[in-house]
Design a protein around this motif. Structure first.
Motif, PDB file in Angstrom:
ATOM      1  N   TYR A 269       6.015 -78.993 -53.044  1.00  0.00           N
ATOM      2  CA  TYR A 269       7.362 -79.395 -53.481  1.00  0.00           C
ATOM      3  C   TYR A 269       7.873 -80.559 -52.628  1.00  0.00           C
ATOM      4  CZ  TYR A 269      12.462 -79.099 -54.088  1.00  0.00           C
ATOM      5  OH  TYR A 269      13.795 -79.393 -54.313  1.00  0.00           O
ATOM      6  N   PHE A 270       7.747 -80.439 -51.299  1.00  0.00           N
ATOM      7  CA  PHE A 270       8.214 -81.511 -50.410  1.00  0.00           C
ATOM      8  C   PHE A 270       7.370 -82.771 -50.568  1.00  0.00           C
ATOM      9  CE2 PHE A 270       9.740 -77.907 -47.479  1.00  0.00           C
ATOM     10  CZ  PHE A 270      11.006 -77.919 -48.056  1.00  0.00           C
ATOM     11  N   ASP A 271       6.049 -82.597 -50.676  1.00  0.00           N
ATOM     12  CA  ASP A 271       5.162 -83.766 -50.846  1.00  0.00           C
ATOM     13  C   ASP A 271       5.559 -84.557 -52.096  1.00  0.00           C
ATOM     14  OD1 ASP A 271       3.657 -83.194 -48.604  1.00  0.00           O
ATOM     15  OD2 ASP A 271       2.106 -82.095 -49.704  1.00  0.00           O
ATOM     16  N   SER A 272       5.691 -83.832 -53.214  1.00  0.00           N
ATOM     17  CA  SER A 272       6.004 -84.508 -54.476  1.00  0.00           C
ATOM     18  C   SER A 272       7.395 -85.143 -54.433  1.00  0.00           C
ATOM     19  CB  SER A 272       5.912 -83.515 -55.642  1.00  0.00           C
ATOM     20  OG  SER A 272       6.803 -82.428 -55.436  1.00  0.00           O
ATOM     21  N   LEU A 273       8.348 -84.467 -53.787  1.00  0.00           N
ATOM     22  CA  LEU A 273       9.712 -84.998 -53.694  1.00  0.00           C
ATOM     23  C   LEU A 273       9.715 -86.373 -53.022  1.00  0.00           C
ATOM     24  CD1 LEU A 273      12.880 -84.562 -53.761  1.00  0.00           C
ATOM     25  CD2 LEU A 273      12.606 -83.687 -51.426  1.00  0.00           C
ATOM     26  N   VAL A 299      17.076 -85.966 -51.900  1.00  0.00           N
ATOM     27  CA  VAL A 299      17.138 -85.091 -50.725  1.00  0.00           C
ATOM     28  C   VAL A 299      18.261 -84.071 -50.911  1.00  0.00           C
ATOM     29  CG1 VAL A 299      17.589 -85.011 -48.243  1.00  0.00           C
ATOM     30  CG2 VAL A 299      16.144 -86.820 -49.187  1.00  0.00           C
ATOM     31  N   THR A 300      19.352 -84.517 -51.501  1.00  0.00           N
ATOM     32  CA  THR A 300      20.495 -83.612 -51.711  1.00  0.00           C
ATOM     33  C   THR A 300      20.085 -82.400 -52.531  1.00  0.00           C
ATOM     34  OG1 THR A 300      21.976 -85.530 -51.667  1.00  0.00           O
ATOM     35  CG2 THR A 300      22.859 -83.474 -52.567  1.00  0.00           C
ATOM     36  N   GLU A 301      19.307 -82.656 -53.614  1.00  0.00           N
ATOM     37  CA  GLU A 301      18.839 -81.546 -54.453  1.00  0.00           C
ATOM     38  C   GLU A 301      17.911 -80.621 -53.661  1.00  0.00           C
ATOM     39  OE1 GLU A 301      18.561 -83.029 -59.016  1.00  0.00           O
ATOM     40  OE2 GLU A 301      17.324 -84.156 -57.593  1.00  0.00           O
ATOM     41  N   ALA A 302      17.036 -81.223 -52.850  1.00  0.00           N
ATOM     42  CA  ALA A 302      16.097 -80.425 -52.062  1.00  0.00           C
ATOM     43  C   ALA A 302      16.841 -79.572 -51.040  1.00  0.00           C
ATOM     44  CB  ALA A 302      15.092 -81.339 -51.362  1.00  0.00           C
ATOM     45  N   VAL A 303      17.840 -80.180 -50.373  1.00  0.00           N
ATOM     46  CA  VAL A 303      18.624 -79.441 -49.381  1.00  0.00           C
ATOM     47  C   VAL A 303      19.333 -78.276 -50.058  1.00  0.00           C
ATOM     48  CG1 VAL A 303      20.646 -79.568 -47.879  1.00  0.00           C
ATOM     49  CG2 VAL A 303      18.926 -81.382 -47.800  1.00  0.00           C
ATOM     50  N   LYS A 304      19.949 -78.544 -51.215  1.00  0.00           N
ATOM     51  CA  LYS A 304      20.652 -77.476 -51.940  1.00  0.00           C
ATOM     52  C   LYS A 304      19.681 -76.362 -52.355  1.00  0.00           C
ATOM     53  CE  LYS A 304      23.789 -76.655 -55.827  1.00  0.00           C
ATOM     54  NZ  LYS A 304      23.100 -75.410 -56.254  1.00  0.00           N
ATOM     55  N   PHE A 305      18.499 -76.775 -52.831  1.00  0.00           N
ATOM     56  CA  PHE A 305      17.501 -75.796 -53.271  1.00  0.00           C
ATOM     57  C   PHE A 305      17.091 -74.872 -52.114  1.00  0.00           C
ATOM     58  CE2 PHE A 305      12.883 -74.833 -53.757  1.00  0.00           C
ATOM     59  CZ  PHE A 305      12.991 -73.928 -54.814  1.00  0.00           C
ATOM     60  N   PRO A 324      11.869 -69.129 -47.052  1.00  0.00           N
ATOM     61  CA  PRO A 324      12.998 -70.055 -47.148  1.00  0.00           C
ATOM     62  C   PRO A 324      13.494 -70.566 -45.785  1.00  0.00           C
ATOM     63  CG  PRO A 324      13.309 -68.197 -48.631  1.00  0.00           C
ATOM     64  CD  PRO A 324      12.127 -67.876 -47.792  1.00  0.00           C
ATOM     65  N   TYR A 325      13.492 -69.697 -44.777  1.00  0.00           N
ATOM     66  CA  TYR A 325      13.975 -70.110 -43.448  1.00  0.00           C
ATOM     67  C   TYR A 325      13.013 -71.120 -42.800  1.00  0.00           C
ATOM     68  CZ  TYR A 325      16.941 -66.034 -44.159  1.00  0.00           C
ATOM     69  OH  TYR A 325      17.842 -65.137 -44.677  1.00  0.00           O
ATOM     70  N   LEU A 326      11.717 -70.877 -42.981  1.00  0.00           N
ATOM     71  CA  LEU A 326      10.727 -71.820 -42.444  1.00  0.00           C
ATOM     72  C   LEU A 326      10.741 -73.121 -43.251  1.00  0.00           C
ATOM     73  CD1 LEU A 326       7.762 -69.378 -41.732  1.00  0.00           C
ATOM     74  CD2 LEU A 326       9.175 -70.548 -40.046  1.00  0.00           C
ATOM     75  N   ALA A 327      11.014 -73.016 -44.556  1.00  0.00           N
ATOM     76  CA  ALA A 327      11.097 -74.218 -45.392  1.00  0.00           C
ATOM     77  C   ALA A 327      12.225 -75.120 -44.909  1.00  0.00           C
ATOM     78  CB  ALA A 327      11.308 -73.824 -46.848  1.00  0.00           C
ATOM     79  N   CYS A 328      13.301 -74.517 -44.448  1.00  0.00           N
ATOM     80  CA  CYS A 328      14.427 -75.298 -43.914  1.00  0.00           C
ATOM     81  C   CYS A 328      13.991 -76.100 -42.688  1.00  0.00           C
ATOM     82  CB  CYS A 328      15.574 -74.345 -43.565  1.00  0.00           C
ATOM     83  SG  CYS A 328      17.073 -75.183 -43.043  1.00  0.00           S
ATOM     84  N   ARG A 336      13.331 -85.836 -40.403  1.00  0.00           N
ATOM     85  CA  ARG A 336      13.393 -86.502 -39.100  1.00  0.00           C
ATOM     86  C   ARG A 336      12.286 -87.547 -38.982  1.00  0.00           C
ATOM     87  NH1 ARG A 336      14.494 -82.937 -33.754  1.00  0.00           N
ATOM     88  NH2 ARG A 336      16.386 -82.528 -35.001  1.00  0.00           N
ATOM     89  N   GLN A 337      11.125 -87.242 -39.522  1.00  0.00           N
ATOM     90  CA  GLN A 337      10.017 -88.196 -39.506  1.00  0.00           C
ATOM     91  C   GLN A 337      10.380 -89.471 -40.269  1.00  0.00           C
ATOM     92  OE1 GLN A 337       6.617 -85.957 -41.045  1.00  0.00           O
ATOM     93  NE2 GLN A 337       5.592 -86.125 -39.056  1.00  0.00           N
ATOM     94  N   ARG A 338      11.145 -89.302 -41.340  1.00  0.00           N
ATOM     95  CA  ARG A 338      11.531 -90.448 -42.176  1.00  0.00           C
ATOM     96  C   ARG A 338      12.827 -91.110 -41.702  1.00  0.00           C
ATOM     97  NH1 ARG A 338       8.997 -90.216 -47.272  1.00  0.00           N
ATOM     98  NH2 ARG A 338      10.759 -91.243 -48.277  1.00  0.00           N
ATOM     99  N   GLY A 339      13.416 -90.543 -40.651  1.00  0.00           N
ATOM    100  CA  GLY A 339      14.670 -91.115 -40.143  1.00  0.00           C
ATOM    101  C   GLY A 339      15.824 -90.922 -41.100  1.00  0.00           C
ATOM    102  N   CYS A 340      15.845 -89.819 -41.827  1.00  0.00           N
ATOM    103  CA  CYS A 340      16.868 -89.567 -42.845  1.00  0.00           C
ATOM    104  C   CYS A 340      18.024 -88.757 -42.235  1.00  0.00           C
ATOM    105  CB  CYS A 340      16.246 -88.816 -44.013  1.00  0.00           C
ATOM    106  SG  CYS A 340      17.367 -88.532 -45.371  1.00  0.00           S
ATOM    107  N   PRO A 341      19.247 -89.216 -42.321  1.00  0.00           N
ATOM    108  CA  PRO A 341      20.387 -88.506 -41.700  1.00  0.00           C
ATOM    109  C   PRO A 341      20.752 -87.201 -42.404  1.00  0.00           C
ATOM    110  CG  PRO A 341      21.167 -90.387 -42.970  1.00  0.00           C
ATOM    111  CD  PRO A 341      19.674 -90.472 -42.989  1.00  0.00           C
ATOM    112  N   ASP A 342      20.225 -86.978 -43.606  1.00  0.00           N
ATOM    113  CA  ASP A 342      20.586 -85.778 -44.365  1.00  0.00           C
ATOM    114  C   ASP A 342      20.138 -84.486 -43.691  1.00  0.00           C
ATOM    115  OD1 ASP A 342      21.858 -87.038 -46.580  1.00  0.00           O
ATOM    116  OD2 ASP A 342      19.891 -87.705 -47.264  1.00  0.00           O
TER     117      ASP A 342
END
Length: 918
Positions: A269-273, A299-305, A324-328, A336-342
């Protein structure tokens, strides 16, 4: 022997007693019964074969083979004879002869389904894939059943897999296999899931991912039911290969809604996103997003999911799921690797990990789950993190020693997890010496409390703690592995064999963890135990050849086609194993050092082993390092863990050491096969016909050994230090420092030219080699023990060198005897008794005399060490607190056993040296 069915004819009744004797292991009676039967019924072929089986099992291989061939040349077609011959040829390790049996049987009985089937399986045992294909089709023509047709198809696939030319595989074998399956699809004859699996495998290997995807999503895909989510997993695999990221994302999303704990789909899911984000993929204006359902692209949709999945778990009354907790945490890591503030929308990693510990801290998986995300914590938060976790561990009031203890097993597991995380964060390594000692005291106190629920001095204390732990937890593999490691580091091999046996290593573990035992097997002087250790592994490797063939046959019978390439790859992996090559070489060297010129001559020993000096059968270019270097669980921080560089250096070091040992073995074989010196009358002719060729082999091997030793010296200069729980260092450095390799090479080198005058140039065995062995292996001062196990290893190298020198001396004597005899005859003819003995003969006698002196000194040293260890047994009773008398006794006993075996071997070599005369 297989149990016999109901009696079909009188011969079955007559053969029954022989079968029973063989089944019960009474081979002599089976032979006698077969002889009785053959006197009355000379043409009863099966009785002859059963007699041959009895002969084979009593060690009379040649007689058994001759008898079997008598029957085989008659080309029998009765089932009893064929099955008995099959069993015999398997036991003789000649599976290729079974194919000839059934080829003849099929010619005589062309419509027999059973014989055609046996022929196919016989080809499978020897890997004759082309003949398997032909046999499969012949069988299908006689009996048109789907399994037989697909045996032929699978044999085509195996031809493609084993083909040296990849182009041939892609243009001929696989397309033909595809057409054969397509024919069955068009005729609607596909019946079983295995047939669909094989079709999918063919399309996948051809790179036809679109067609493979159509098969899985079409009607044929409905047959994929034996594995959970088999259809979805294959779809996911094809989506990823075709880079259909919208479908991959949608399918992952859909499957996670059904099972929010399936970790592989979080990763996809994360790879494809992020692939969709990188490509700025946008949703189509009309219609569905993709065939699998809605696609999430932000990213917003992924965070919400992910947050929604966590909230669902928080509301559950039953125990929540970890996924789910580890997915978070995984999403924070990737953002963080991508430097994304979300990432901030997901929360503070410290708080999330504390929350995770609160929910799952009483489970052993908690440490392994959190360890991979500890890098998300900045260094300044690590102490705070430990403190926060400590607050979640319910400990009782502190006692006199200042320590509080958990009140139940769940609290115990939480405390253990905090200790492990503390170590992984590097907080324990940052303590000063006093702090570390207090930590050790605290952990020992916690261990002793937990039992109610279920400098070198420190090394001895570790042994005591592990011994105590093993007495309470006799099945704990980590306790046994740590004890094994510590005993080996102390040079005490005697208790190690029993510890390894108690691990009850199964199947492939003899390859993956066998190195823990065999690394120290021959190096500490316990030759009998070393031989047993090598046998542990060799039995597995030798049985693998036979067993894998049977696995392949069973896979064909039950339609598990996708497993067949895996079995082939597994067999190849074991055949190319570094550990296999090591134990095989060490076992042969061990047999030579302990038995050659004692029970058999060196030449007879080498011939019995089948060693050919000209041939190197070790697959150097395809060597596989199958060792499990992480079998000992480590909680060390990342900077102290085993790295890929450590693995590479260890493999390089072990390979060079194996090269040294392999060349040593081949050199000894070459020396043994040089034979006796030619007589003067035909010496020139003999040199032309083979002796010079043998000399050339010896020179080539010596040159290779010289080059290998140069490489070895460069490696040892690096002085690589491996983690304590990582791979053990090889014997390379100790061998070079002992002078063993150089000394052995220098003794062999003068004989490369086979000149009778050269033995006089041999220098005496270097005294400094023996001086390096001197010192106390175990010493007690001021109530403390000091060990020097390196002295044992150096002494073993010295004894090995003595063996090599003795064999060289024996060969030299065989060269010089004809010369001395010739000179004595000339003296008698001239009646001149005053002429001096040639320098070469005098020099050899002086050399053997000096060699005897060095060996005598070595024997005296060994006797002195034995006396010191015996005296130390009484003195050990006065050791200060902290030493386990049981473990000290085990180490002393092991050292004494090593010295006794080394002393016995030296005495045998000394006796051989005394009897060496020219």
């Amino acid at each position: 022997m297989a149990a016999r069915g109901h009696v079909q004819d009188p011969n079955d009744r007559r053969l029954r007693p022989i079968y029973d004797y063989l089944d019960n292991g009474n081979n002599k009676m089976a032979i006698q019964q077969a002889d009785k039967l053959l006197k009355k019924h000379k043409d009863l072929h099966c009785a002859k074969v059963l007699k041959a089986i009895g002969l084979q099992r009593t060690g009379k291989q040649d007689e058994a083979f001759s008898l079997a061939q008598e029957v085989a040349t008659l080309e029998p077609t009765d089932d009893n004879s064929l099955q008995a011959l099959t069993i015999l040829y398997r036991e003789m390790h000649h599976p290729e002869l079974v194919t000839k049996l059934y080829e003849a049987a099929v010619k005589k009985v062309p419509l027999s389904e059973e014989y055609h089937s046996h022929l196919f399986m016989a080809y499978a045992r020897v890997g004759e894939y082309k003949k398997m294909q032909q046999a499969g089709m012949a069988l299908y023509k006689i009996v048109p059943k789907n399994p037989y047709y697909f045996w032929s198809v699978m044999s085509l696939v195996m031809q493609a897999i084993s083909a040296q030319d990849e182009k041939l595989a892609q243009t001929m074998f696989l397309p033909l296999a595809e057409r054969m399956v397509e024919k069955m699809v068009k005729e609607e004859k596909i019946e079983a899931e295995a047939e669909v699996q094989l079709y999918f495998m063919i399309l996948e290997r051809l790179g036809k991912c679109v067609e493979a995807l159509d098969v899985v999503r079409g009607p044929l895909g409905e047959k994929l039911t034996s594995e959970l989510r088999s259809r979805e997993n294959k779809c996911m695999m094809m989506y990823q290969r075709l880079q259909l990221w919208p479908e991959c994302n949608a399918l992952s999303y859909k499957l996670l809604l059904k099972n929010p704990d399936d970790w592989q789909f979080y990763l996809s899911y994360f790879d494809s996103l992020f692939h969709l984000m990188d490509k700025s993929w946008s949703q189509p204006e009309e219609g569905e997003h993709c065939v699998e359902g809605p696609v999430q692209t932000t990213v917003t949709e992924a965070v919400k999911f992910v947050v929604d999945r966590m909230e669902e778990q928080d509301k559950k009354e039953s125990r929540p799921l970890r996924g789910p907790y580890l997915a978070c945490l995984e999403l924070i890591h990737r953002l963080r690797q991508r430097g994304c503030p979300d990432e901030k929308e997901l929360g503070d990693p410290l708080e999330l990990m504390v929350q995770f510990f609160g929910k799952f801290g009483d489970k052993p998986c908690c440490i392994t789950d959190l360890k991979i995300y500890l890098h998300l914590l900045p260094p300044e938060q690590r102490s705070q993190f430990k403190k926060r976790l400590g607050e979640l561990v319910p400990l009782g009031e502190a006692g006199e020693d200042g320590f509080g203890f958990p009140g139940d097993t769940k609290a115990l597991q939480r405390h253990l997890c905090v200790c492990q995380l503390s170590r992984a964060l590097g907080l324990q390594h940052a303590l000063d010496t006093e702090g570390k000692l207090r930590l050790i005291t605290e952990l020992k106190a916690h261990y002793h409390h937990g039992l109610q629920f279920g400098d070198e001095n420190m090394l001895w204390q570790c042994l005591g703690v592990l011994e105590e732990g093993l007495s309470f937890s006799p099945s704990n593999a980590q306790f046994k592995l740590l004890l094994l490691l510590l005993f080996c580091r102390l040079g005490a091999f005697q208790p190690v064999v029993d510890l390894y046996s108690s691990l009850d290593a199964k199947h492939v573990q003899h390859d993956t963890i066998g190195y823990l035992l065999t690394r120290y097997a021959g190096s500490l002087g316990q030759f009998a135990a070393a031989s047993q250790s090598c046998n542990f592994s060799l039995r597995f490797f030798h049985s693998n050849q036979k067993d894998t063939s049977e696995y392949i046959i069973q896979a064909y019978k039950y339609g598990a086609f996708e497993k067949i390439p895996e079995f082939i790859a597994f067999r190849t992996r074991l055949n190319q194993s570094l550990h296999f090559a090591q134990v095989r070489t060490e076992r042969m060297l061990l047999d030579l050092y302990t038995e050659a010129d004692v029970t058999l001559s060196l030449e007879e020993s080498v011939k019995a082993m089948g060693v050919c000096p000209e041939e190197d059968d070790i697959p150097w270019d395809n060597m596989r390092d199958n060792r499990d270097l992480t079998v000992l669980v480590s909680w060390d921080p990342k900077d102290r863990e085993l790295t890929e560089e450590h693995r590479r250096l260890s493999l390089e070091e072990e390979s060079v050491w194996l090269k040294v040992r392999s060349l040593t073995l081949r050199l000894l074989a070459s020396l043994a096969l040089l034979g006796h010196a030619p007589s003067p009358r035909n010496s020139d002719k003999t040199n032309e016909n083979g002796i010079s060729a043998k000399s050339s082999t010896l020179q080539t091997l010596l040159s290779q050994l010289d080059q290998t030793l140069e490489t070895a010296a460069q490696i040892t200069e690096k002085q690589t230090q491996y983690p304590f729980l990582g791979p053990p260092s090889s014997r390379l450095a100790s061998a070079l420092s002992s002078g063993s390799c150089i000394t052995s090479g220098s003794f062999l080198f003068p004989h490369a030219d086979l000149c009778p005058s050269l033995p006089s140039s041999l220098s005496p065995l270097r005294p400094e080699m023996l001086s390096r062995c001197k010192g106390e292996v175990l010493e007690m001062k001021d109530g403390r023990l000091t060990t020097r196990p390196s002295l044992l290893e150096t002494l073993v190298f010295f004894v090995e060198t003595v063996c090599v020198v003795l064999w060289v001396a024996s060969y030299s004597a065989s060269v010089l005897r004809p010369l001395k005899s010739s000179l004595q005859k000339k003296k008698k003819k001239k009646k001149d008794s005053s002429s001096a003995m040639p320098v070469v003969l005098c020099g050899f006698q002086e050399w053997t005399g000096s060699l005897q002196g060095v060996v005598t000194q070595a024997l005296d040293h060994v006797k002195g060490q034995e006396a010191s260890l015996t005296a130390l047994k009484l003195a050990a009773l006065t050791l200060e607190e902290g030493y386990s008398q049981t473990q000290v006794g085990s180490v002393q006993s092991s050292y004494l056993g090593s010295l006794q075996e080394l002393g016995d071997l030296l005495r045998k070599r000394a006796d051989s040296l005394k009897s060496l005369k020219i």
